[in-house]
Every structure is written in C-alpha cells, then in structure tokens.
Design an enzyme around this catalytic site. Structure first.
Site, PDB file in Angstrom:
ATOM      1  N   THR A 154       0.837  -1.199   0.000  1.00  0.00           N
ATOM      2  CA  THR A 154       0.000   0.000   0.000  1.00  0.00           C
ATOM      3  C   THR A 154       0.874   1.253   0.000  1.00  0.00           C
ATOM      4  O   THR A 154       1.760   1.389   0.852  1.00  0.00           O
ATOM      5  CB  THR A 154      -0.869   0.017   1.282  1.00  0.00           C
ATOM      6  OG1 THR A 154      -1.561  -1.230   1.381  1.00  0.00           O
ATOM      7  CG2 THR A 154      -1.862   1.163   1.272  1.00  0.00           C
ATOM      8  N   GLU A 155       0.635   2.166  -0.937  1.00  0.00           N
ATOM      9  CA  GLU A 155       1.349   3.455  -1.005  1.00  0.00           C
ATOM     10  C   GLU A 155       2.878   3.284  -1.014  1.00  0.00           C
ATOM     11  O   GLU A 155       3.612   4.136  -0.531  1.00  0.00           O
ATOM     12  CB  GLU A 155       0.941   4.352   0.177  1.00  0.00           C
ATOM     13  CG  GLU A 155      -0.567   4.514   0.371  1.00  0.00           C
ATOM     14  CD  GLU A 155      -1.244   5.313  -0.734  1.00  0.00           C
ATOM     15  OE1 GLU A 155      -0.542   5.986  -1.483  1.00  0.00           O
ATOM     16  OE2 GLU A 155      -2.481   5.255  -0.834  1.00  0.00           O
ATOM     17  N   LEU A 156       3.338   2.151  -1.555  1.00  0.00           N
ATOM     18  CA  LEU A 156       4.775   1.810  -1.627  1.00  0.00           C
ATOM     19  C   LEU A 156       5.453   1.796  -0.249  1.00  0.00           C
ATOM     20  O   LEU A 156       6.674   1.980  -0.145  1.00  0.00           O
ATOM     21  CB  LEU A 156       5.549   2.761  -2.557  1.00  0.00           C
ATOM     22  CG  LEU A 156       5.261   2.686  -4.060  1.00  0.00           C
ATOM     23  CD1 LEU A 156       6.295   3.500  -4.840  1.00  0.00           C
ATOM     24  CD2 LEU A 156       5.252   1.270  -4.596  1.00  0.00           C
TER      25      LEU A 156
ATOM     26  N   TRP B 195       5.570   6.685  -0.726  1.00  0.00           N
ATOM     27  CA  TRP B 195       5.794   7.573  -1.877  1.00  0.00           C
ATOM     28  C   TRP B 195       5.043   8.890  -1.740  1.00  0.00           C
ATOM     29  O   TRP B 195       4.905   9.637  -2.699  1.00  0.00           O
ATOM     30  CB  TRP B 195       5.455   6.861  -3.184  1.00  0.00           C
ATOM     31  CG  TRP B 195       4.010   6.525  -3.437  1.00  0.00           C
ATOM     32  CD1 TRP B 195       2.952   6.613  -2.564  1.00  0.00           C
ATOM     33  CD2 TRP B 195       3.465   6.042  -4.676  1.00  0.00           C
ATOM     34  NE1 TRP B 195       1.801   6.199  -3.173  1.00  0.00           N
ATOM     35  CE2 TRP B 195       2.084   5.846  -4.478  1.00  0.00           C
ATOM     36  CE3 TRP B 195       4.005   5.755  -5.927  1.00  0.00           C
ATOM     37  CZ2 TRP B 195       1.245   5.369  -5.486  1.00  0.00           C
ATOM     38  CZ3 TRP B 195       3.156   5.287  -6.914  1.00  0.00           C
ATOM     39  CH2 TRP B 195       1.809   5.099  -6.696  1.00  0.00           C
TER      40      TRP B 195
END
Length: 324
Positions: free
Chosen positions: A49-51, A202
């Site tokens: 999730t979300e890097l 990120w």
C-alpha cells in the site's frame, strides 16, 4: 500478451504492515488467492500500500516467498546512490527491490497537464529523449504511478492517452525497451543492499508515513482497529469480515491528516476532525457487532481454544455420522 504482470498487495489497501503482522500476512494471502481466481497466476512480486517499505516489512514479504518488491527511491535513504539500479533488502538479501524514479514518474503523475510547468507540453519524443540522456551505466528506470493518472488526474483532453500510445515508438527509436518486474529480476542483479529502519512511502516531501499516522487522531484510530484484529479473524460472519476490510483502507487515515488541511485533496470531509469522529463512530458500532459474536469478557486465547474445540467436535460428529 506477456506485456503485463499482476503484483500482489494488501487485499484491503491497508496499513496492516505497520501495525498487525498477522493481518498483513492474511491480507496478502487473500489478494494472492483473488488474483489466482481471476487471472490464473500466482503473483511473484509485491507492492505494498502506497509503496510503504521498511526492513521489517521486507523480512515478512521475503518470508512469504516473494522474490521482489517495489518501493520509493527516497533521497534520505539513497543519499548519493541512484534509484536507477536494482537493490536488495539488507535483512532479506534474497528480496530484490525496484525503486521508483521520482523525477520521471512525477513528470507524468503530477506535471503532465500543468500549464505553468516550464517543460509543458510534454511529448513522448521529449520524454524519451530525457530518459535516453541518463548515463548508460544506469540499468533501469522505474515509473510507478496510480492508475488514476490515465483519465482522472489528467483527463483525456490533456492528451495523456495519445502520449502513452506514442511512448513505445519513440522508446524503440532510442533503443529503450520495457520489462515487467519479474523480467527485470531475472535479467539484472542487485548492485547493493539498502537499509530502511523506519517505514518510507511515496507520499509528500518527507516520503514517510506521517500522512496516515502522523497525528494523535490517526494513531488512536489505528490503535483501536488493531486491537480487535485477532477477534475479527476468528469470525466466520461474511458481513463482519467484509466491513473489517472496508474499515482498514488507508484512505480513512489519510482523511484525518492535519498536514493537508486547506489544500483541497479528495477527502469527503470538511476537516480531519469530522473524518476522525465519523470513523470512530462507525468503528464503535463495528466493535459492538464483534463483541456480540464473541463476548468481551473472554480472552482471545480462551476464545481461540473454545472455537478449536467446537470445530474439532463438529468434525468428530461428522465422521461418526459417516460411520453410522
């Protein structure tokens, strides 16, 4: 076509990797099963999730059998190193890492339709010439972005679809090829390992997790939901399991962020406090439903053993009936 690879993620687009390792593993397995059911393949590469990434997370991902993972090429982690190489986890050397190239990714995700940008308009030819100008020794450029870049953040009228259609032709002219993550992991070896003791993502300048867990509202909501994870995983009620996944979406915590106040964004709430109050009300109702199924005064371990006993007895009854 062989031109696409499906990656695994957390089933609920959750922050479970930061708070509940058991839930994290459970969700990754559930996502794996879903991809296998829909597309007939088992993912080999993981994208959190979300890097979101850290050394601890890489250890869990490696343990689950993944050979590679995508994450952010955060400057405070890389220092002088370039994101245009393959790296490995310092705690799980068998796990290879592909790092996002910030500049080239955000040229497309953030700046593509920005009239005030000094490189506007961006053409496929110009973009590929920039990539071709990177040093020959740099092995790979990773472009990571949300699907919403195509048509939502940049509507069709901006020319985003024509831009993507034209990319392969101009890439071929410059001798640049495209690869899926698994192909890259087969072709290239890591040049070094990287250490990430604290989670990165990120999002925002800081590239950390403060957009979801940076204030006391978010931390309290996250603590509260992680408290009941073990109990919910014991439940066989489909509706409880489904609502549990909905409640874990990272967006709920993002709406409670005080970092982005007054900057528009995509929150349905007027402010972070409304987001928090609404979430906690819904969560309280959900906890009441979970407790109705499993009384609060029974400890998790005791409950686990009771449920195992009931399950074993059920199986024993079934086998005796077959004998009869």
């Amino acid at each position: 076509t062989g031109n696409v690879e499906f990656l695994s993620e957390t089933y609920a687009h959750s922050l479970s990797s930061l708070g509940d390792p058991e839930e994290f593993k459970h969700q990754v397995k559930k996502q794996e099963d879903k991809i296998k059911t829909l597309f007939g393949v088992k993912p080999k590469v993981f994208r959190n999730t979300e890097l979101i990434y850290s050394d601890d997370i890489s250890a869990m991902v490696s343990e689950m059998g993944y050979k590679g993972m995508l994450t952010e090429g955060a400057k405070h982690i890389l220092g002088w190193k370039s994101p245009n190489y393959m790296y490995s986890s310092c705690v799980a050397p068998k796990l290879s890492l592909l790092l996002k190239n910030d500049r080239f990714s955000e040229d497309l995700s953030n700046r593509f339709s920005d009239y005030s940008w000094n490189e506007y308009p961006l053409t496929a030819d110009k973009y590929m010439s920039w990539i071709a100008a990177t040093p020959d020794s740099e092995q790979i450029i990773n472009l990571f972005m949300n699907y919403e870049v195509l048509g939502s953040l940049h509507p069709a009228s901006t020319g985003i679809f024509e831009f993507f259609k034209a990319l392969p032709r101009f890439a071929a002219d410059k001798g640049i090829s495209f690869s899926t993550p698994s192909e890259v992991f087969t072709l290239i070896k890591p040049v070094d390992s990287i250490s990430v003791p604290y989670p990165i993502s990120w999002v925002d300048e800081e590239r950390d997790c403060s957009s979801w867990l940076g204030n006391v509202l978010q931390q309290e909501a996250f603590r509260k939901i992680n408290e009941i994870g073990e109990r919910v995983r014991l439940s066989q009620t489909r509706r409880i399991r489904q609502d549990w996944y909905y409640l874990q979406s990272s967006d709920h915590f993002y709406y409670m962020s005080t970092k982005h106040m007054g900057q528009g964004g995509f929150s349905p709430y007027d402010n972070p406090y409304d987001a928090f109050n609404n979430y906690m009300n819904v969560l309280s109702d959900f906890i009441v439903r979970v407790n109705a199924e499993f009384p609060e005064n029974i400890e998790n371990e005791e409950l686990n053993s009771l449920l195992s006993t009931i399950k074993n007895q059920g199986e024993e009854i079934e086998s005796l009936q077959k004998e009869l």
